[in-house]
Motif scaffolding. Structure first.
Motif, PDB file in Angstrom:
ATOM      1  N   VAL A  98     -23.111  43.301 -15.069  1.00 19.70           N
ATOM      2  CA  VAL A  98     -21.817  43.298 -15.771  1.00 19.70           C
ATOM      3  C   VAL A  98     -21.677  44.566 -16.617  1.00 19.70           C
ATOM      4  N   ASP A  99     -22.719  44.900 -17.356  1.00 16.65           N
ATOM      5  CA  ASP A  99     -22.677  46.094 -18.201  1.00 16.65           C
ATOM      6  C   ASP A  99     -22.409  47.332 -17.354  1.00 16.65           C
ATOM      7  N   GLU A 100     -23.126  47.426 -16.229  1.00 13.83           N
ATOM      8  CA  GLU A 100     -22.994  48.578 -15.332  1.00 13.83           C
ATOM      9  C   GLU A 100     -21.564  48.681 -14.802  1.00 13.83           C
ATOM     10  N   ARG A 101     -21.059  47.545 -14.342  1.00 19.02           N
ATOM     11  CA  ARG A 101     -19.719  47.536 -13.745  1.00 19.02           C
ATOM     12  C   ARG A 101     -18.658  47.954 -14.775  1.00 19.02           C
TER      13      ARG A 101
ATOM     14  N   GLU B 290     -34.439  44.910  -7.092  1.00 18.44           N
ATOM     15  CA  GLU B 290     -34.388  44.319  -8.434  1.00 18.44           C
ATOM     16  C   GLU B 290     -34.295  45.419  -9.490  1.00 18.44           C
ATOM     17  N   LEU B 291     -35.085  46.483  -9.299  1.00 22.72           N
ATOM     18  CA  LEU B 291     -35.030  47.613 -10.221  1.00 22.72           C
ATOM     19  C   LEU B 291     -33.628  48.219 -10.211  1.00 22.72           C
ATOM     20  N   GLU B 292     -33.047  48.251  -9.013  1.00 24.71           N
ATOM     21  CA  GLU B 292     -31.721  48.848  -8.895  1.00 24.71           C
ATOM     22  C   GLU B 292     -30.668  48.014  -9.634  1.00 24.71           C
ATOM     23  N   VAL B 293     -30.720  46.688  -9.429  1.00 24.80           N
ATOM     24  CA  VAL B 293     -29.741  45.823 -10.107  1.00 24.80           C
ATOM     25  C   VAL B 293     -29.944  45.890 -11.621  1.00 24.80           C
ATOM     26  N   LEU B 294     -31.213  45.913 -12.033  1.00 22.65           N
ATOM     27  CA  LEU B 294     -31.492  45.971 -13.473  1.00 22.65           C
ATOM     28  C   LEU B 294     -31.196  47.366 -14.028  1.00 22.65           C
ATOM     29  N   GLY B 295     -31.137  48.339 -13.153  1.00 26.87           N
ATOM     30  CA  GLY B 295     -30.876  49.705 -13.606  1.00 26.87           C
ATOM     31  C   GLY B 295     -32.020  50.279 -14.403  1.00 26.87           C
TER      32      GLY B 295
END
Lengths: 146, 514
Positions: free
Chosen positions: B376-379, B503-508
């Motif tokens: 959500v934050d990323e988006r 997972e790393l990608e989604v978590l950023g």
């Protein structure tokens, strides 16, 4: 002048006040010994009806009916501390005080033919029931004596 | 049901979940255990002068063990087990047995206890070494104050004649909390008045907020605790009136709940006492049914209509939050919510708790909050609208490090529900739905509810807030940061361990060592 007051709204009727009172007034002052190897009695009683419960002990009345009723002079009011005290050596077990007490706060010790009552845990800074109440329902209340 | 015969008693094939060991040498037969158990597990036999325990009814809440003055009781999971089977575990067998005996939906309470990955355990924090100094929070100022609400897109300032600079941009309403930890929505009705009041008292004492949940705010608490309340407007619309909305710090529209996304609520009539009825504005003794959806919200436009109706009702003086369960498309939904006018986005993750939910829903629906926060934050950052809302993360914050990680992933602050309940005494026995909470929290039985003394419980909650806040300051200091604001979305301070690429990608976040 002090006495113990029970806040009914947070008294949960667990009766741990009775348990610890019995321990404090035992010879060993050790809980398992006090219950399993001695005959001791609590001087506080929890009155219960449905969700309402209240831990009741001597009110240390300003005009104590029990003292007036006592035929042997065992019960007296300490003029300095205003605590209603009981001298067991003088008690003859007539139960007059038991009848006279409007709070039913005097307990019969049939085994020893004498009565028992709250002494506000003489020698302790705070009565044991107040200290051990798990829900802070018991408080020591100061009041102005007559 | 038509044609149904009178139900016959059926021998239960369930094994007791817990075994109670009583040390007879220590038991003084004081009957404290008997009185403390609302499930009637312990019993005193006068004739034998002995305590007996009926283990079938024990829920493992440990109330008796904690209250036993001689520590004579040990309550532990029943070791006797079915033949080990990776697929048919003991829990699956007993759940199925229960259903074969009742024919009912499995109910449960608290949060998801299944072994889904807990990403907090796979994220590590950074600390300053050599090239940047760490800060000692005991010697230097450390700012935990957080402002929740919409921030303006840009700030315009005017130079006044007297040389003063004045901000001319109109600031949207924001609410300040002294620590980024708020109490989750726990409604009066689900929890006892005493537990509800304890949360209000602690929030007020520490300078943070509690959330009324969907059960309204009792009138006698409005004046004193309203300014620390986030008042909820949920699908049942219980207890919503102008005074309720306006006495608050913020208003929250509840769309979903992490423990039961897509599911409504049902407070049984026997729990609806006179005060609950008055607070919820329903007749006493009637079931309080919260529909699964908000029946007037079927689109982002509908949501916008309700947000602005609430803003209108509160004279645009309060931030409006929208709470959703973290589900598959949370990021896109959140974007829509912000554009619809939400000032705060509350995300409730997979491990969020509840007073009652169907077990299948609680255990299988939703996504972990860690992934939801970051996506959500990323988006919102990508779309350039992150400033228009604060993100409140809920569901599974177990310690202060989880809070720090949540904020580093992009949350502004967190909601704690389960943690707060544990502070008050809850032991997560998951029997909230029975209404017989031995700890006096999730019950309306006056005999049990008295067990929460708001003076004690609020002290325990305040202590928790203080302890976590101190720890957060320590962790911030270690990272060389002196304000929680600088941590928000600062994923550079996080590294993943034992995580896959996606997972790393989604978590950023980068992997540890990268």
């Amino acid at each position: 002048m002090r006495r113990i007051r029970c806040r009914e709204e947070v008294c949960i009727g667990c009766r741990l006040c009775e348990v610890w009172c019995q321990v404090e007034h035992s010879k060993s002052k050790e809980i398992i010994n006090a219950f399993l190897r001695e005959t001791a009695f609590p001087r506080v009683r929890v009155e219960e009806r449905g969700p309402i419960s209240i831990s009741l002990q001597c009110r240390h009345c300003e005009e104590p009916n029990c003292v007036h009723a006592c035929i042997s002079g065992a019960l007296y009011r300490d003029l300095e501390t205003c605590v209603v005290k009981h001298d067991a050596s003088k008690c003859v077990g007539c139960w007059s005080c038991v009848l006279a007490c409007p709070y039913d706060a005097i307990i019969r010790d049939d085994a020893h033919n004498r009565v028992l009552k709250c002494d506000l845990c003489e020698g302790r800074e705070e009565p044991i029931c107040v200290e051990k109440c798990p829900n802070d329902a018991l408080i020591v209340e100061a009041y102005d004596a007559l | 049901m038509e044609g149904e015969e009178e139900k016959k008693w059926m021998k239960s094939y369930l094994l007791p979940e817990f075994i109670i060991e009583r040390n007879e040498d220590r038991c003084i037969k004081c009957k404290v255990c008997e009185r403390q158990c609302a499930f009637e597990t312990h019993r005193y036999d006068e004739e034998l002068d002995r305590m007996f325990s009926n283990e079938e009814s024990c829920v493992g809440c440990q109330r008796c063990a904690v209250f036993c003055p001689t520590n004579a009781l040990t309550v532990k999971p029943n070791q006797s087990a079915y033949r080990p089977n990776y697929s048919w575990t003991g829990e699956r067998i007993s759940d199925l047995t229960k259903q074969a005996e009742t024919g009912a939906v499995l109910l449960t309470g608290s949060g998801n206890d299944r072994p889904y990955p807990i990403y907090w355990e796979h994220l590590l924090l950074n600390a300053s070494q050599v090239t940047n100094p760490s800060i000692d929070p005991l010697r230097e100022p450390m700012e935990l104050r957080t402002f929740l609400g919409r921030k303006p897109d840009m700030l315009e300032a005017e130079l006044m004649d007297d040389g003063e600079v004045r901000i001319s941009t109109e600031m949207p309403p924001n609410v300040m909390v002294k620590t980024p930890i708020l109490f989750s929505a726990l409604s009066y009705g689900a929890i006892s008045y005493q537990a509800f009041k304890s949360l209000a008292m602690a929030a007020s004492e520490y300078g943070t907020l509690f959330n009324t949940g969907e059960g309204g705010l009792p009138k006698d608490l409005r004046k004193e605790y309203g300014k620390n309340a986030i008042v909820q407007c949920a699908s049942g619309r219980f207890g919503v009136d102008l005074e309720y909305l306006n006495c608050s710090a913020a208003v929250e529209i509840k769309i979903g709940q992490g423990a039961k996304p897509g599911i409504g609520g049902h407070l049984p009539g026997e729990k609806v006492s006179c005060l609950i009825a008055e607070t919820r504005m329903i007749p006493a003794g009637t079931d309080a049914l919260s529909p699964a959806p908000q029946h007037d919200i079927y689109s982002i436009e509908d949501l916008s209509a309700l947000i602005y109706a609430l803003k209108e009702a509160t004279n645009y003086e309060k931030p409006v939050s929208v709470k959703i369960a973290a589900v598959h498309n949370s990021a896109a939904i959140a974007s829509g919510m912000v554009r619809a006018g939400a000032d705060i986005i509350a995300l409730d993750g997979l491990r969020g708790g509840t007073g009652a939910a169907p077990k299948m829903i609680r255990d299988n629906v939703g996504i972990p909050i860690e992934l939801a926060i970051s996506s959500v934050d990323e988006r919102l950052r990508e779309e350039g609208i992150r400033n228009r809302c604060s993100i409140l993360a809920a569901g599974g914050m177990r310690c202060s490090a989880d809070v720090v990680k949540a904020i580093a992933l992009g949350a502004d602050a967190v909601y704690i529900g389960t943690a707060a309940l544990i502070a008050m005494g809850c032991t997560l026995c998951q029997k909230c739905y029975t209404g017989k909470c031995n700890w006096g929290i999730c019950t309306q039985d006056p005999y049990l509810a008295k067990r929460i003394n708001p003076d004690i419980a609020s002290r325990r909650l305040t202590n928790l807030l203080r302890a976590w806040s101190m720890e957060i300051k320590e962790m911030l200091g270690g990272m060389g940061i002196n304000a929680i604001e600088s941590l928000r979305g600062n994923r550079d301070h996080l590294r993943g361990v034992g995580l896959q690429e996606w997972e790393l990608e989604v978590l950023g976040v980068k992997g540890a060592g990268e």
